[in-house]
Scaffold this motif. Structure first.
Motif, PDB file in Angstrom:
ATOM      1  N   LYS A 102       0.813  -1.219   0.000  1.00  0.00           N
ATOM      2  CA  LYS A 102       0.000   0.000   0.000  1.00  0.00           C
ATOM      3  C   LYS A 102       0.846   1.269   0.000  1.00  0.00           C
ATOM      4  O   LYS A 102       0.437   2.292  -0.555  1.00  0.00           O
ATOM      5  CB  LYS A 102      -0.988   0.004   1.166  1.00  0.00           C
ATOM      6  CG  LYS A 102      -0.365   0.047   2.538  1.00  0.00           C
ATOM      7  CD  LYS A 102      -1.415  -0.094   3.614  1.00  0.00           C
ATOM      8  CE  LYS A 102      -0.750  -0.081   4.984  1.00  0.00           C
ATOM      9  NZ  LYS A 102       0.232  -1.191   5.136  1.00  0.00           N
ATOM     10  N   GLU A 200      -2.322   7.203   4.279  1.00  0.00           N
ATOM     11  CA  GLU A 200      -2.100   5.767   4.096  1.00  0.00           C
ATOM     12  C   GLU A 200      -1.854   5.084   5.421  1.00  0.00           C
ATOM     13  O   GLU A 200      -1.100   5.594   6.258  1.00  0.00           O
ATOM     14  CB  GLU A 200      -0.901   5.569   3.150  1.00  0.00           C
ATOM     15  CG  GLU A 200      -0.494   4.131   2.960  1.00  0.00           C
ATOM     16  CD  GLU A 200       0.761   3.764   3.734  1.00  0.00           C
ATOM     17  OE1 GLU A 200       0.691   2.763   4.484  1.00  0.00           O
ATOM     18  OE2 GLU A 200       1.782   4.458   3.617  1.00  0.00           O
ATOM     19  N   VAL A 231      -5.936  -2.025  -0.784  1.00  0.00           N
ATOM     20  CA  VAL A 231      -5.022  -2.876  -1.545  1.00  0.00           C
ATOM     21  C   VAL A 231      -5.136  -4.285  -0.973  1.00  0.00           C
ATOM     22  O   VAL A 231      -4.848  -4.512   0.203  1.00  0.00           O
ATOM     23  CB  VAL A 231      -3.570  -2.361  -1.454  1.00  0.00           C
ATOM     24  CG1 VAL A 231      -2.656  -3.214  -2.344  1.00  0.00           C
ATOM     25  CG2 VAL A 231      -3.497  -0.895  -1.876  1.00  0.00           C
TER      26      VAL A 231
END
Length: 319
Positions: A102, A200, A231
């Motif tokens: 990710k 993230e 992801v």
């Protein structure tokens, strides 16, 4: 109607094969060079220029259209109100397991989005900086739960995202060091009204941030997202990628005298594999199954990766 067709009909997502998704790139040019991509790749990540062209360029085109539509909506609102409001960043959340890639996904998306002329300022922040310092985790007996929802200062994280979304001129994000495995005292990332901010982290789509032990808050980090990405990959593949990354780190970063994991640098390859598998099963697999994977279907878009790290399927939530 086939079972697959029935699933598609009643699924909240539109499913695209790699070939179908690739065609949605349209005429979007590829702005990255191989040298630039090399700087964006994570450890043991094998992202190719073809992967960028087939997967990430269509995604950057989609996000560019979404951002432009949001910018137009703000302009319309300002026209209606008759005055200018503070600049409000478009916020993208990216979630997924440890070792799933990710971070590389976030860096590539950041690089591509910054090439579009209507949103050149794109900031990237990871939630690692909002982990409690090691001394706090040790006091609370949470060192082996690091990365689990309860190991984060969720209130501080929510306040940070709320301040960014409200258009504050400058907002500070704490800095985390993967070398020392701890928060860096006195260091901050300064977020100054970007066009887009990417956040993230493992649990950015989490709605149960305290692990279910207390009453959940009424506001979640994801409430401030304009778009979110998960992801995904099979757990068996992620486990293998984790072990491979651990072996690579054993031969590189772990050898640094300042590394928190310096003790692992002298392990043999066999010992390192056993250690990595033990850490995976006792910590990362549990976090994935209990906290991360259950948030998958909260994402606007899911990138499903195959054993070789390439994205084989893209799921886009229906509007």
């Amino acid at each position: 109607m086939t079972n697959q067709g029935t699933r598609q009909r009643f699924s909240p997502y539109i499913t695209f094969s790699r070939e179908e998704w690739r065609h949605l790139r349209d005429s979007t040019p590829l702005p990255l060079t191989e040298a630039e991509l090399e700087q964006l790749r994570g450890i043991n990540e094998r992202v190719s220029m073809d992967e960028v062209a087939d997967i990430y360029l269509p995604l950057s085109r989609l996000l560019n259209l979404y951002v432009a539509a949001t910018q137009n909506l703000y302009q319309a609102t300002n026209t209606f109100l008759g005055h200018l409001e503070a600049k409000v960043p478009y916020i993208i959340g990216i979630a997924g397991s440890v070792a799933v890639g990710k971070s590389t996904t976030a860096r590539i998306i950041q690089a591509l989005l910054a090439r579009w002329p209507n949103h050149p300022k794109v900031d990237l922040v990871t939630t690692d900086g909002f982990l409690y310092p090691n001394r706090v985790l040790e006091e609370r007996g949470l060192m082996k739960r690091k990365g689990f929802p309860e190991s984060y200062d969720v209130r501080r994280l929510i306040q940070f995202v709320a301040d960014v979304k409200s258009g504050k001129p400058e907002v500070l994000a704490p800095v985390y060091s993967h070398l020392t495995y701890d928060i860096v005292p006195g260091e901050f990332i300064r977020i100054r009204q970007p066009d887009i901010m990417i956040l993230e982290g493992l649990n950015v789509l989490q709605t149960n941030p305290d692990g279910g032990r207390k009453r959940a808050p009424q506001v979640f980090v994801s409430d401030f997202f304009d778009f979110s990405i998960y992801v995904d990959a099979k757990e068996e593949h992620i486990k293998r990628w984790y072990v491979e990354r651990f072996q690579t780190l054993r031969e590189t970063a772990f050898r640094d005298e300042k590394s928190y994991f310096r003790r692992y640098a002298d392990l043999t390859a066999e010992e390192a594999e056993r250690t990595a598998l033990s850490i995976w099963e006792e910590i990362n697999a549990v976090n994935l199954r209990e906290n991360i994977a259950p948030t998958r279907n909260r994402a606007h878009l899911i990138l499903e990766k195959a054993e070789d790290h390439t994205v084989r399927q893209v799921l886009l939530r229906k509007l």
